[in-house]
Design a protein around this motif. Sequence first.
Motif, PDB file in Angstrom:
ATOM      1  N   ALA A  25       7.648  10.447   5.316  1.00 60.17           N
ATOM      2  CA  ALA A  25       7.917   9.349   6.364  1.00 60.17           C
ATOM      3  C   ALA A  25       6.546   8.823   6.197  1.00 60.17           C
ATOM      4  O   ALA A  25       5.523   9.744   6.371  1.00 60.17           O
ATOM      5  N   ALA A  26       6.502   7.702   6.741  1.00 59.77           N
ATOM      6  CA  ALA A  26       5.125   7.037   6.902  1.00 59.77           C
ATOM      7  C   ALA A  26       4.492   7.426   8.278  1.00 59.77           C
ATOM      8  O   ALA A  26       5.415   7.620   9.315  1.00 59.77           O
ATOM      9  N   ASP A  27       3.257   7.347   8.549  1.00 57.01           N
ATOM     10  CA  ASP A  27       2.570   7.584   9.913  1.00 57.01           C
ATOM     11  C   ASP A  27       2.872   6.368  10.702  1.00 57.01           C
ATOM     12  O   ASP A  27       3.133   6.426  11.804  1.00 57.01           O
ATOM     13  N   SER A  28       2.949   5.115  10.216  1.00 56.32           N
ATOM     14  CA  SER A  28       3.334   3.664  10.765  1.00 56.32           C
ATOM     15  C   SER A  28       3.926   2.979  10.084  1.00 56.32           C
ATOM     16  O   SER A  28       3.470   2.927   8.567  1.00 56.32           O
ATOM     17  N   VAL A  29       4.445   1.807  10.520  1.00 52.53           N
ATOM     18  CA  VAL A  29       5.193   0.808   9.620  1.00 52.53           C
ATOM     19  C   VAL A  29       4.926  -0.589  10.618  1.00 52.53           C
ATOM     20  O   VAL A  29       5.352  -0.441  11.590  1.00 52.53           O
ATOM     21  N   ILE A  30       4.514  -1.560   9.835  1.00 47.97           N
ATOM     22  CA  ILE A  30       4.330  -2.782  10.518  1.00 47.97           C
ATOM     23  C   ILE A  30       5.701  -3.614   9.749  1.00 47.97           C
ATOM     24  O   ILE A  30       5.836  -3.411   8.749  1.00 47.97           O
ATOM     25  N   ARG A  31       6.393  -4.174  10.814  1.00 46.35           N
ATOM     26  CA  ARG A  31       7.698  -4.497  10.490  1.00 46.35           C
ATOM     27  C   ARG A  31       8.026  -6.175  10.626  1.00 46.35           C
ATOM     28  O   ARG A  31       7.328  -6.458  11.621  1.00 46.35           O
ATOM     29  N   ASN A  32       8.379  -6.852   9.615  1.00 41.20           N
ATOM     30  CA  ASN A  32       8.930  -8.215   9.872  1.00 41.20           C
ATOM     31  C   ASN A  32       7.603  -9.051  10.129  1.00 41.20           C
ATOM     32  O   ASN A  32       7.601  -9.710  11.043  1.00 41.20           O
ATOM     33  N   GLY A  33       6.968  -9.023   9.082  1.00 42.57           N
ATOM     34  CA  GLY A  33       5.597  -9.966   9.066  1.00 42.57           C
ATOM     35  C   GLY A  33       5.492 -10.743   8.041  1.00 42.57           C
ATOM     36  O   GLY A  33       6.556 -10.634   6.859  1.00 42.57           O
ATOM     37  N   GLN A  34       4.834 -11.708   8.033  1.00 41.15           N
ATOM     38  CA  GLN A  34       4.428 -12.799   6.814  1.00 41.15           C
ATOM     39  C   GLN A  34       3.126 -12.000   6.232  1.00 41.15           C
ATOM     40  O   GLN A  34       2.074 -12.300   6.759  1.00 41.15           O
ATOM     41  N   TRP A  35       3.620 -11.495   4.972  1.00 38.34           N
ATOM     42  CA  TRP A  35       2.529 -10.790   4.053  1.00 38.34           C
ATOM     43  C   TRP A  35       1.461 -12.080   3.387  1.00 38.34           C
ATOM     44  O   TRP A  35       2.002 -12.654   2.412  1.00 38.34           O
ATOM     45  N   VAL A  36       0.110 -12.044   3.941  1.00 34.72           N
ATOM     46  CA  VAL A  36      -0.851 -12.860   3.086  1.00 34.72           C
ATOM     47  C   VAL A  36      -1.147 -12.239   2.040  1.00 34.72           C
ATOM     48  O   VAL A  36      -2.122 -11.303   2.330  1.00 34.72           O
ATOM     49  N   ASN A  37      -0.934 -12.357   0.647  1.00 40.50           N
ATOM     50  CA  ASN A  37      -1.341 -11.769  -0.432  1.00 40.50           C
ATOM     51  C   ASN A  37      -2.581 -12.558  -0.884  1.00 40.50           C
ATOM     52  O   ASN A  37      -2.372 -13.679  -1.545  1.00 40.50           O
ATOM     53  N   VAL A  38      -3.669 -12.140  -0.604  1.00 42.56           N
ATOM     54  CA  VAL A  38      -4.937 -12.598  -1.150  1.00 42.56           C
ATOM     55  C   VAL A  38      -5.168 -12.636  -2.876  1.00 42.56           C
ATOM     56  O   VAL A  38      -6.006 -12.965  -3.349  1.00 42.56           O
ATOM     57  N   HIS A  39      -4.471 -11.509  -3.493  1.00 48.36           N
ATOM     58  CA  HIS A  39      -4.369 -11.509  -4.809  1.00 48.36           C
ATOM     59  C   HIS A  39      -3.819 -12.771  -5.656  1.00 48.36           C
ATOM     60  O   HIS A  39      -4.191 -13.064  -6.373  1.00 48.36           O
ATOM     61  N   THR A  40      -2.525 -13.011  -4.863  1.00 46.75           N
ATOM     62  CA  THR A  40      -1.706 -14.134  -5.661  1.00 46.75           C
ATOM     63  C   THR A  40      -1.979 -15.363  -4.931  1.00 46.75           C
ATOM     64  O   THR A  40      -1.418 -16.322  -5.246  1.00 46.75           O
ATOM     65  N   ARG A  41      -2.647 -15.487  -3.817  1.00 47.80           N
ATOM     66  CA  ARG A  41      -2.468 -16.583  -2.927  1.00 47.80           C
ATOM     67  C   ARG A  41      -1.187 -16.906  -2.425  1.00 47.80           C
ATOM     68  O   ARG A  41      -0.637 -18.014  -2.412  1.00 47.80           O
TER      69      ARG A  41
END
Length: 605
Positions: A25-41
């Motif tokens: 299990a993860a320590d924490s999870v951020i759920r239901n967001g818009q992922w800004v991927n700066v690798h692929t823009r």
Amino acid sequence: MERTPFRTWAETAPRLVAVAAGRDAADSVIRNGQWVNVHTREILHDHDIAMAEGRIAYVGPDAAHCIGPDTEIIEANGRFMIPGLCDAHMHIESGMLTPAEFARAVIPHGTTTMFTDPHEIANVLGLEGVRMMHDEALMQPVNIFTQMPSCAPSAPGLETTGYEIGPDDVAAAMGWPGIVGLGEMMNFPGVVNGSQQMLAEIAATQNAGKTVGGHYASPDLGPAFHAYAAGGPADDHEGTSEADAIARVRQGMRAMMRLGSAWYDVESQITAVTEKGLDPRGFILCTDDCHSGTLVNDGHMNRVVRHAIACGCDPVVALQMATLNTATHFGLERELGSITPGRRADVILTSDLTTLPIEHVIARGQTVARNGKITVDCPHYAWPDHARQTVRLGPDRTATDFDIPAPEGATGVIANIIGVVENQAPTKALTATVPVRGGRVAPEELPAGADICQIALVERHRATGATVNALVSGFGYCGNMAMASTVAHDSHHMIVVGTCRENMALAANRLGAVGGGVTVFRDGQENALVELPIAGLMSDSPAQDVAAKADRLGEAMAACGCGLNNAYMQHSLLALVVIPDLRISDLGLVDVTKFELTPVIKAVQ
């Protein structure tokens, strides 16, 4: 050292793999967001981030398989998830704060990584001072990397510092845990002319596999610029025009574009990307520098990113310039700068990519700020007494110490004058006719509105009693006033600017009594004081308190007639003898276009 040693990716990989696979299990999870991927823009909707051991284990459309009974759930509620912001070039001392209080001030603004060059304290306390800054930096809950200062003095032969830094110091520091490279190589004439010492410092850094910071403060983009680039500096933040930015990236350097409290160099350079279409990977945003008032009232790297967007930059490109590009430049792309597996879990939640409200800040997997309020402790280093007793003036100054003697029989002189330029680090080399009275140059005899007053550099490291006097224009000061500061890049003697020699003496003596800082006197009374007891550069008081005093300082300067934006920052650079055109040092007035001393009085009338 770090409060809790931060484990490496290699050390945490077994756990990260297990969490991503759903076996742990993860320590924490951020759920239901818009992922800004700066690798692929890209902006990817409805994504989750799973974090463990302070690092990112999984980013994808559904992290349900990473959630256990003890996993903390952070609801993004459709907000954008962007990487923590990085400041690529800065000097913590210029914030008037120690690393702990600087971190406390910028964390709520979303800054989770800083690349700092403590060459201010190096000039006052030498390698020991650098180590103190480095050690307090490692104690913080965010990432503060240190670049070993390269130039103390910044221009050998043109100034005297409290301590000097050499190749042996640089080589020794490269083994410290928080050192990421060499600080800005300000002695660009030394590099261009093949100085063995400067090239040895660069070699020690490159041999350690670390990054060499640049500082080419010259408009000359001919052979001298190319020689500097050949010497090894990997970046430069002294550009002020589109041509400057393009020249640097064409030579394989990163163009660092700064927006500090008083330096506005983004708008004039970012057109290389927004209009010329150059690859934005060669461009980085930074502050260099912000004082405490700006940090508390206006922001830090969030302010820079918003400004870049306002200048026409695509928001995700602007974020790249303040995250991934910075990490890549310092060889840390696999460690930070993006929201991707294995990287430090430095994440900001924001509801808008243009106005960039910083609503929730996570650093190394831990919530560190919410809605502008810090939620963690920033530990302080135990600064020794000798670090608080660095202002040594000798006998009290009197008005006559600020005389500029005129040649016998002169009724006026043609003088070289430092011309301050608003929102720019460079000055202008001006000349003007100034009256003589009682055997001394008397700018106070000029007509109202002439805007020429006195400037003095008061030696403060060795109590020699030396005072160098010259003239400055551009502050707009009027009445009987003086402003003094022990922040005087980079030698950090004391700078005193004023229209009245008696007030100049009062201001200088006041800073000697309090152990350093900045003060404004008017009509014999102190109107503002910011105490900076650590090395005469910093306060370990809360940032809010220092910022309040800095605000009063600005008000006092304005009451004396100064209308410049953040004029304190202009004041603090008047002794920086590596940025053209004219500066003052403990050795005299310096023509930085020629790197030689020049007289205050050019001719006699």
